[in-house]
Design a protein around this motif. Structure first.
Motif, PDB file in Angstrom:
ATOM      1  N   UNK A  40       0.855  -1.197   0.000  1.00  0.00           N
ATOM      2  CA  UNK A  40       0.000   0.000   0.000  1.00  0.00           C
ATOM      3  C   UNK A  40       0.889   1.245   0.000  1.00  0.00           C
ATOM      4  N   UNK A  41       0.479   2.274  -0.772  1.00  0.00           N
ATOM      5  CA  UNK A  41       1.361   3.422  -0.983  1.00  0.00           C
ATOM      6  C   UNK A  41       1.139   4.597  -0.044  1.00  0.00           C
ATOM      7  N   UNK A  42       0.026   4.651   0.674  1.00  0.00           N
ATOM      8  CA  UNK A  42      -0.178   5.803   1.557  1.00  0.00           C
ATOM      9  C   UNK A  42      -1.490   5.688   2.305  1.00  0.00           C
ATOM     10  N   UNK A  43      -1.641   6.509   3.350  1.00  0.00           N
ATOM     11  CA  UNK A  43      -2.838   6.441   4.202  1.00  0.00           C
ATOM     12  C   UNK A  43      -3.289   7.852   4.569  1.00  0.00           C
ATOM     13  N   UNK A  44      -4.561   8.111   4.331  1.00  0.00           N
ATOM     14  CA  UNK A  44      -5.185   9.367   4.764  1.00  0.00           C
ATOM     15  C   UNK A  44      -6.033   9.014   5.986  1.00  0.00           C
ATOM     16  N   UNK A  52      -4.493  10.245  16.095  1.00  0.00           N
ATOM     17  CA  UNK A  52      -4.425   8.903  15.495  1.00  0.00           C
ATOM     18  C   UNK A  52      -3.444   8.905  14.316  1.00  0.00           C
ATOM     19  N   UNK A  53      -3.498   9.962  13.509  1.00  0.00           N
ATOM     20  CA  UNK A  53      -2.638  10.024  12.313  1.00  0.00           C
ATOM     21  C   UNK A  53      -1.162  10.057  12.705  1.00  0.00           C
ATOM     22  N   UNK A  54      -0.871  10.763  13.785  1.00  0.00           N
ATOM     23  CA  UNK A  54       0.521  10.862  14.232  1.00  0.00           C
ATOM     24  C   UNK A  54       1.072   9.478  14.565  1.00  0.00           C
ATOM     25  N   UNK A  55       0.261   8.654  15.213  1.00  0.00           N
ATOM     26  CA  UNK A  55       0.709   7.293  15.559  1.00  0.00           C
ATOM     27  C   UNK A  55       0.975   6.488  14.286  1.00  0.00           C
ATOM     28  N   UNK A  56       0.124   6.661  13.267  1.00  0.00           N
ATOM     29  CA  UNK A  56       0.339   5.976  11.987  1.00  0.00           C
ATOM     30  C   UNK A  56       1.669   6.423  11.372  1.00  0.00           C
ATOM     31  N   UNK A  57       1.888   7.751  11.377  1.00  0.00           N
ATOM     32  CA  UNK A  57       3.101   8.291  10.749  1.00  0.00           C
ATOM     33  C   UNK A  57       4.350   7.802  11.467  1.00  0.00           C
ATOM     34  N   UNK A  58       4.255   7.663  12.789  1.00  0.00           N
ATOM     35  CA  UNK A  58       5.423   7.211  13.549  1.00  0.00           C
ATOM     36  C   UNK A  58       5.738   5.747  13.283  1.00  0.00           C
ATOM     37  N   UNK A  87       1.743   9.398   5.384  1.00  0.00           N
ATOM     38  CA  UNK A  87       0.482   9.451   6.142  1.00  0.00           C
ATOM     39  C   UNK A  87       0.038  10.915   6.203  1.00  0.00           C
ATOM     40  N   UNK A  88      -1.236  11.132   5.989  1.00  0.00           N
ATOM     41  CA  UNK A  88      -1.785  12.480   6.130  1.00  0.00           C
ATOM     42  C   UNK A  88      -3.039  12.422   6.962  1.00  0.00           C
ATOM     43  N   UNK A  89      -3.639  13.570   7.191  1.00  0.00           N
ATOM     44  CA  UNK A  89      -4.886  13.568   7.938  1.00  0.00           C
ATOM     45  C   UNK A  89      -5.854  14.602   7.382  1.00  0.00           C
ATOM     46  N   UNK A  90      -7.105  14.440   7.769  1.00  0.00           N
ATOM     47  CA  UNK A  90      -8.181  15.302   7.304  1.00  0.00           C
ATOM     48  C   UNK A  90      -9.097  15.541   8.499  1.00  0.00           C
ATOM     49  N   UNK A  91      -9.791  16.666   8.496  1.00  0.00           N
ATOM     50  CA  UNK A  91     -10.764  16.902   9.559  1.00  0.00           C
ATOM     51  C   UNK A  91     -10.571  18.243  10.232  1.00  0.00           C
ATOM     52  N   UNK A  92     -11.320  19.240   9.771  1.00  0.00           N
ATOM     53  CA  UNK A  92     -11.374  20.519  10.467  1.00  0.00           C
ATOM     54  C   UNK A  92     -10.178  21.430  10.290  1.00  0.00           C
ATOM     55  N   UNK A  93      -9.313  21.125   9.369  1.00  0.00           N
ATOM     56  CA  UNK A  93      -8.112  21.961   9.192  1.00  0.00           C
ATOM     57  C   UNK A  93      -8.499  23.202   8.381  1.00  0.00           C
ATOM     58  N   UNK A  94      -8.260  24.367   8.966  1.00  0.00           N
ATOM     59  CA  UNK A  94      -8.789  25.604   8.386  1.00  0.00           C
ATOM     60  C   UNK A  94      -7.761  26.710   8.214  1.00  0.00           C
ATOM     61  N   UNK A  95      -6.515  26.491   8.667  1.00  0.00           N
ATOM     62  CA  UNK A  95      -5.523  27.568   8.572  1.00  0.00           C
ATOM     63  C   UNK A  95      -4.189  27.022   8.096  1.00  0.00           C
ATOM     64  N   UNK A  96      -3.419  27.897   7.464  1.00  0.00           N
ATOM     65  CA  UNK A  96      -2.093  27.503   6.999  1.00  0.00           C
ATOM     66  C   UNK A  96      -1.179  27.198   8.188  1.00  0.00           C
ATOM     67  N   UNK A 113       2.875  13.632   6.023  1.00  0.00           N
ATOM     68  CA  UNK A 113       3.357  13.912   4.670  1.00  0.00           C
ATOM     69  C   UNK A 113       2.456  14.885   3.921  1.00  0.00           C
ATOM     70  N   UNK A 114       1.168  14.909   4.284  1.00  0.00           N
ATOM     71  CA  UNK A 114       0.229  15.784   3.575  1.00  0.00           C
ATOM     72  C   UNK A 114      -0.948  16.101   4.491  1.00  0.00           C
ATOM     73  N   UNK A 115      -1.708  17.094   4.077  1.00  0.00           N
ATOM     74  CA  UNK A 115      -2.876  17.527   4.842  1.00  0.00           C
ATOM     75  C   UNK A 115      -4.042  17.641   3.864  1.00  0.00           C
ATOM     76  N   UNK A 116      -5.197  17.109   4.237  1.00  0.00           N
ATOM     77  CA  UNK A 116      -6.342  17.112   3.320  1.00  0.00           C
ATOM     78  C   UNK A 116      -7.453  18.029   3.814  1.00  0.00           C
ATOM     79  N   UNK A 117      -8.155  18.592   2.856  1.00  0.00           N
ATOM     80  CA  UNK A 117      -9.284  19.484   3.131  1.00  0.00           C
ATOM     81  C   UNK A 117     -10.464  19.053   2.273  1.00  0.00           C
ATOM     82  N   UNK A 118     -11.657  19.173   2.821  1.00  0.00           N
ATOM     83  CA  UNK A 118     -12.858  18.907   2.031  1.00  0.00           C
ATOM     84  C   UNK A 118     -13.757  20.133   1.995  1.00  0.00           C
ATOM     85  N   UNK A 119     -14.467  20.404   3.125  1.00  0.00           N
ATOM     86  CA  UNK A 119     -15.464  21.484   3.122  1.00  0.00           C
ATOM     87  C   UNK A 119     -14.897  22.857   2.779  1.00  0.00           C
TER      88      UNK A 119
END
Ligand SMILES: Cc1cc2nc3c(=O)[nH]c(=O)nc-3n(C[C@H](O)[C@H](O)[C@H](O)COP(=O)(O)O)c2cc1C
Length: 360
Positions: free
Chosen positions: A242-246, A273-279, A285-294, A306-312
């Motif tokens: 597997x190449x990556x996990x969000x 949770x994402x931090x534990x995956x990355x470690x 590994x990236x994460x998503x959920x409520x990220x609203x600022x640079x 490795x990355x940060x995801x945004x939806x809304x």
């Protein structure tokens, strides 16, 4: 630390920056799953808006896997040409393109249930049929077929929707998977379906094509998948290439701790949770959920993701990544009101219905 505007690799694919448009059901396909031209336009705009990768919303691999109206299909070769138009629109804008594929499992939207489509899942429940081993095998093949179509349509990558309580994730959860055969029980048994799906997908697309997952770090529901087992199960797929996990979280009935938390949620609410995956796992590994600022993006990347995801936020402002890159310091206008679902549930596609843009 790698800054937001540096490239990263998802397997063999170089992604030009670290902001990802997370898969978001756009509600812009016809009843047969065929994307309408507005969907290519929306994805093209997102790509021009500066995200490094645009993941198009979850496409069903089998007609019974359709969760919502207006959802894109990936279950038939007849859809290939229209899927190719989506990949092309994303490519023209400069981002890498990805299509998320999945099956809704028990989380079938009520209106479809009323039309006589019965939900299916690992175990029987009200309105949900237990899948037979034959049906499990059939769906493993369906995932392989859908992944082949994603590649043939010209997308740069395929993502498996293993999160949010849909079919793949529901096999992992001891709450929804109460089987006593080889597809349930121990963690190994509960992980067997996602693992076999991954294998079928990998066989369909070959060793070099990027395959990644959106994955629940925790279900946030009594008796659901917890952090340690989630990580162990993900590790099984990573061992096989597997190449990556969000990392996301929550299922339909997680309430305030669900996938699309409201305005009061902290930025990066699945970061722990994402931090534990990355470690612990040797893939991006990236994460998503409520990220609203640079500032939050930079902080999260600084913690080894490795990355940060945004939806809304990108529903309201597809150009937000570009704005941040050009030096704007402001936060996203999105206030997580979740009203973007409203027009799509009426068949008109997602759109921000929230408060007007702030002045000054
Ligand atoms: C309208 C809408 C549709 C969504 N559709 C999907 C989807 O198809 N696949 C998926 O993995 N997540 C989906 N999500 C969840 C988002 O990708 C994301 O995980 C969640 O909204 C939290 O991120 P955010 O705070 O940046 O919006 C959807 C969210 C919204 C608001």
């Amino acid at each position: 630390m790698s800054g937001p505007w540096t490239p990263w690799n998802l397997g063999s694919l170089e992604v030009p920056n670290r902001l990802v448009r997370s898969a978001t059901w756009e509600g812009l396909a016809g009843g047969d799953g065929r994307p309408r031209p507005e969907l290519a336009e929306m994805l093209g705009r997102l790509s021009e808006g500066g995200a490094g990768m645009v993941v198009a919303g979850f496409a069903y691999v089998d007609p019974r896997g359709k969760a919502l109206i207006g959802q894109t299909g990936a279950c038939d070769d007849a859809l290939l040409e229209d899927l190719a138009a989506l990949a092309e629109a994303i490519r023209r804008g400069g981002a890498r393109s990805c299509l998320q594929i999945g099956h809704c499992g028990a989380q079938l939207w009520r209106v479809l249930a009323e039309k006589g489509i019965k939900a299916e899942g690992p175990s029987a429940a009200a309105g949900v049929e237990e899948m037979t081993p034959e049906r499990i095998r059939e769906l493993i093949r369906a995932f392989g077929g859908a992944a082949r179509r994603v590649k043939e349509a010209g997308f740069d990558a395929v993502q498996l929707h293993c999160a949010h309580g849909y079919l793949l994730g529901s096999f992992l959860s001891p709450r929804s998977n109460r089987r006593s055969d080889e597809w349930g029980g121990s963690l190994e048994g509960r992980a067997r379906f996602p693992l076999e799906v991954y294998r079928a997908v990998r066989a369909a697309v070959g060793p070099d094509y990027p395959v990644w997952v959106k994955w629940n770090g925790r279900d946030y529901v009594e008796g659901g998948l917890e952090a340690e087992e989630s990580l162990e199960a993900a590790a099984l797929l990573v061992e096989e290439g597997l190449d990556g996990i969000e990392v996301s979280g929550g299922v339909l009935d997680s309430g305030d701790l669900g996938t699309t938390r409201g305005p009061e949620a902290e930025e990066g609410y699945f970061l722990e949770e994402a931090r534990a995956f990355a470690e612990r796992l040797p893939v991006p590994v990236g994460t998503v959920g409520g990220i609203r600022s640079l500032i939050a993006v930079e902080r999260i990347l600084g913690e080894g993701l490795a990355f940060v995801s945004l939806s809304r936020p990108l529903i309201r402002e597809p150009d937000l990544p570009k704005a941040w890159r050009s030096g704007e310091k402001r936060s996203a206008d999105c206030v997580s009101c979740n009203r973007c679902f409203v027009p799509a549930l009426r068949g008109k596609g997602i759109r921000c219905m929230g408060p007007r843009r702030r002045r000054g």
